[in-house]
Design a protein around this motif. Structure first.
Motif, PDB file in Angstrom:
ATOM      1  N   THR A  20      -8.509  -1.578  -5.546  1.00  7.71           N
ATOM      2  CA  THR A  20      -7.204  -1.578  -6.194  1.00  7.71           C
ATOM      3  C   THR A  20      -7.119  -2.817  -7.077  1.00  7.71           C
ATOM      4  OG1 THR A  20      -6.160  -2.857  -4.454  1.00  7.71           O
ATOM      5  CG2 THR A  20      -6.131  -0.459  -4.196  1.00  7.71           C
TER       6      THR A  20
ATOM      7  N   LEU B 228      -4.925  -5.240  -6.904  1.00  8.25           N
ATOM      8  CA  LEU B 228      -4.703  -6.458  -6.111  1.00  8.25           C
ATOM      9  C   LEU B 228      -6.002  -6.897  -5.420  1.00  8.25           C
ATOM     10  CD1 LEU B 228      -2.767  -8.623  -5.123  1.00  8.25           C
ATOM     11  CD2 LEU B 228      -2.090  -7.130  -3.245  1.00  8.25           C
TER      12      LEU B 228
ATOM     13  N   ARG C 249      -2.703 -14.405  -1.209  1.00 12.85           N
ATOM     14  CA  ARG C 249      -2.051 -13.193  -1.714  1.00 12.85           C
ATOM     15  C   ARG C 249      -0.948 -13.568  -2.708  1.00 12.85           C
ATOM     16  NH1 ARG C 249      -1.386  -7.786  -0.101  1.00 12.85           N
ATOM     17  NH2 ARG C 249       0.715  -7.037  -0.456  1.00 12.85           N
TER      18      ARG C 249
ATOM     19  N   LEU D  43      -0.790 -12.459  -6.588  1.00 11.72           N
ATOM     20  CA  LEU D  43       0.360 -11.740  -7.154  1.00 11.72           C
ATOM     21  C   LEU D  43       0.955 -12.508  -8.336  1.00 11.72           C
ATOM     22  CD1 LEU D  43       2.038 -10.445  -3.864  1.00 11.72           C
ATOM     23  CD2 LEU D  43       0.990  -9.053  -5.654  1.00 11.72           C
TER      24      LEU D  43
ATOM     25  N   LEU E 100      -1.195 -11.874 -11.265  1.00 12.16           N
ATOM     26  CA  LEU E 100      -0.912 -10.548 -11.829  1.00 12.16           C
ATOM     27  C   LEU E 100       0.374 -10.576 -12.661  1.00 12.16           C
ATOM     28  CD1 LEU E 100      -1.741  -7.925  -9.064  1.00 12.16           C
ATOM     29  CD2 LEU E 100      -2.650  -8.008 -11.374  1.00 12.16           C
TER      30      LEU E 100
ATOM     31  N   GLU F  14       1.824  -6.812 -12.431  1.00 14.26           N
ATOM     32  CA  GLU F  14       2.154  -6.816 -11.001  1.00 14.26           C
ATOM     33  C   GLU F  14       2.564  -5.437 -10.484  1.00 14.26           C
ATOM     34  OE1 GLU F  14       3.836  -8.190 -13.443  1.00 14.26           O
ATOM     35  OE2 GLU F  14       5.824  -8.912 -12.853  1.00 14.26           O
TER      36      GLU F  14
ATOM     37  N   TYR G 252       1.209  -2.734 -11.083  1.00 17.46           N
ATOM     38  CA  TYR G 252       0.027  -1.874 -10.866  1.00 17.46           C
ATOM     39  C   TYR G 252      -0.808  -2.344  -9.666  1.00 17.46           C
ATOM     40  CZ  TYR G 252       0.958  -0.113 -15.547  1.00 17.46           C
ATOM     41  OH  TYR G 252       1.545   0.455 -16.644  1.00 17.46           O
ATOM     42  N   ARG G 253      -0.263  -3.237  -8.854  1.00 14.86           N
ATOM     43  CA  ARG G 253      -1.076  -3.905  -7.831  1.00 14.86           C
ATOM     44  C   ARG G 253      -1.795  -2.946  -6.876  1.00 14.86           C
ATOM     45  NH1 ARG G 253       3.617  -6.761  -4.226  1.00 14.86           N
ATOM     46  NH2 ARG G 253       2.975  -5.654  -2.391  1.00 14.86           N
ATOM     47  N   ASP G 254      -1.181  -1.797  -6.560  1.00 13.16           N
ATOM     48  CA  ASP G 254      -1.806  -0.867  -5.610  1.00 13.16           C
ATOM     49  C   ASP G 254      -2.530   0.289  -6.302  1.00 13.16           C
ATOM     50  OD1 ASP G 254      -0.927  -2.332  -3.384  1.00 13.16           O
ATOM     51  OD2 ASP G 254       1.078  -1.463  -3.589  1.00 13.16           O
TER      52      ASP G 254
ATOM     53  N   VAL H 140      -6.357  -7.294 -15.851  1.00 14.74           N
ATOM     54  CA  VAL H 140      -6.603  -7.490 -14.415  1.00 14.74           C
ATOM     55  C   VAL H 140      -7.741  -8.505 -14.212  1.00 14.74           C
ATOM     56  CG1 VAL H 140      -7.412  -6.363 -12.291  1.00 14.74           C
ATOM     57  CG2 VAL H 140      -5.769  -5.208 -13.774  1.00 14.74           C
TER      58      VAL H 140
END
Lengths: 280, 271
Positions: free
Chosen positions: B107, B109, B131, B135, B138, B144, B146-148, B162
């Protein structure tokens, strides 16, 4: 048929076989994730034949065969990795040479034996049903060692599988981690050698992870699917081989291959994405 | 591009990367010869040159992946042979498109979190602080939300953002970008370069941008470095982008000037 199957589970040999198959299936499929993502499929195939040469030498000179399998397997992957790192030779070329050389050595060692030794052929074709209690302990011990190393270096292994040069540039000791990965592949091959044999062992590493790769875009899910597929097909393969009286190694591998082709049919990755479906 | 005043201030600072008559290459092949170049904190430097001019070799040298055959290279006051992992973590690196498998099952993240691994060191797992940094990185590249999302499902420009966030998650002093706009459409090329320029200004990052696209960066950088195996020129863009200098590198008859734009007929420019 089902009561007859349940009776089978009462036998010690069957319990040992299922336990060995479950350990080997889980471990191989876990390592397979890194092998598939780092593109080391051929390395594993070559290592299994090198490890078999170690087994043959062990039986010839009367040394512990699995110990020599570990020595031969690790030596092969390290030489291969060293040649690639030095830019002397592509990985598939060096492993191709070592693959055939070690297999030739294995044939020489078998030829030098005075008598026919069925145990050697057990390591070539796999004989999980004849696995002993000591062998289960050894397989379990090696598996615990490998799982510990995988847990310790998980994030680094993931990063070098993604991009080794980027990992090194980011401050990860990528070269050392790459050789650790090669060593873990060699150890996994040795762990699985008795179960499915040198010829088929790599299928147990490659197929579950390749199957899982078809089904997800997430690394966590891929790892989980791979272990579930690897363990399930290994255990089911042993049961099928016992019930239908067919060799266990091919039974496991053919079952895993069937699941792989099924995954191709239902893979979301194979479904054509309409134009513009990507994120803007 | 920083103001002339800022440029003077940057130049007066001690060099954080210093090539001193350094030669690089491989057995039997010299890729870069006699390079003397100082990169100061806060500078935005563009490295240009034709294909095979040694731009990527220079990039690998700055990353500490190549040692000089002759001469010296100092990175953060440390000879590159003595460079440790924590030094490398201070250089955020964006590789060329195509080097990385962008369909790798991770992903957004997870990709950015990899930027924390070098700084964390062995045996330590990423925690809540890592983490948070990922974040934040991102957010700096406006990705941010689109993190997942799977990395492979993003467009080329988004993937570049990214990867820039991954480099930022290292909390680097230097951002090293190897052809960051290759393969992107024109609006996205400007978009990515605007972002890099914004990060340079707001985070006071030293930026070393390797590119074939002279016109895209000439108004953005403090200094240009012109390479073709050796360093032909370095200085403000106006001083480097002169026909007599460019001819030495790109060849006579291959340069056309029109409204202050430079056109060079090499592999990348002919598309």
């Amino acid at each position: 048929m089902i009561p007859a199957m349940l009776d089978l589970f009462a036998y010690d040999f069957m319990q040992r076989s299922l336990l060995a198959a479950a350990i080997v299936g889980a471990l191989c499929s876990l390592m397979g994730v890194f092998v598939v993502l780092r593109g080391l499929a051929f390395v594993g195939a070559g290592t299994s034949h090198a490890a078999f040469a170690g087994v043959a030498l062990g039986y010839l000179v009367g040394w512990p065969p699995l110990l020599l399998a570990i020595v031969f397997g690790i030596a092969t992957v390290w030489i291969t990795g060293w040649l690639e790192e030095r830019g002397r030779m592509k990985l598939d070329v060096s492993i191709g040479i070592l693959y055939t050389t070690t297999m030739a050595l294995a044939i020489v060692f078998i030829g030098l034996m005075k008598t026919y030794n069925p145990e050697v052929y057990g390591y070539l074709f796999g004989s999980v049903l004849s696995v002993t209690g000591e062998e289960v302990l050894l397989i379990g011990g090696l598996a615990v060692l490998e799982l510990g190393l995988l847990a310790l270096f998980w994030k680094e292994l993931l990063f070098i599988a993604f991009d080794q040069e980027m990992a090194e540039a980011s401050g990860v000791p990528a070269r050392g981690i790459f050789f650790l990965l090669l060593t873990l592949i060699a150890l996994t091959v040795v762990v699985a050698l008795k179960t499915v044999g040198a010829i088929l062992v790599f299928a147990m590493i490659l197929i579950p992870a390749s199957t899982a790769y078809q089904l997800t875009h997430s690394l966590t899910t891929l790892t989980l699917y791979s272990v579930i597929i690897g363990t399930t097909t290994a255990v089911t393969g042993v049961i099928v081989s016992t019930v239908w009286d067919i060799p266990s190694g091919p039974s496991i591998v053919l079952l895993a291959t069937a699941v792989f082709f099924l995954s191709l049919l239902i893979s979301p990755k194979r479904l054509k994405q309409p134009l513009g479906s990507r994120h803007p | 591009m920083t103001s002339p005043q800022d440029s003077k201030e940057n130049a007066s600072r001690p060099a954080i990367i210093r090539f001193d008559h350094a030669w690089f290459g491989f057995p039997g092949v010299v890729a870069l010869e006699d390079i003397s170049l100082s990169i100061h904190a806060g500078e935005f430097i563009g490295v240009i040159g034709p294909n095979g001019s040694g731009k990527t070799t220079l990039c690998r040298a700055v990353l500490g992946l190549l040692s000089p055959l002759k001469g010296q290279l100092h990175i953060f006051d440390c000879a590159c042979e003595e460079l440790r992992c924590h030094h490398r973590a201070q250089i955020g690196y964006l590789p060329q498109k195509g080097v990385v498998d962008r369909d790798f099952p991770v992903t957004v993240l997870e990709t950015v979190m990899m930027g924390r691994y070098g700084a964390l060191g062995l045996f330590r797992r990423p925690g809540p602080e890592d983490r948070r940094i990922a974040l934040e990185s991102l957010a700096l590249v406006a990705m941010e939300r689109y993190r997942d999302v799977a990395l492979g499902s993003l467009s080329g420009g988004q993937q570049q953002r990214v990867f820039i966030a991954r480099a930022l998650a290292q909390q680097p002093k230097v951002l090293l970008l190897d052809e960051p706009t290759t393969g992107l459409d024109l609006p996205m090329q400007h978009n990515v370069l605007d972002l890099i320029q914004h990060l340079h200004k707001t985070l006071r990052l030293t930026v070393l941008l390797i590119t074939h696209d002279i016109n895209m960066i000439r108004s953005r950088v403090d200094r240009l470095v012109l390479l073709k195996t050796r360093l032909y020129a370095q200085g403000p863009p106006a001083d480097v982008l002169k026909p007599d200098i460019l001819e030495q590198v790109y060849g006579r008859g291959l340069i056309f000037s029109d409204r202050d734009l430079v056109f060079v007929e090499d592999y990348h420019h002919s598309h």
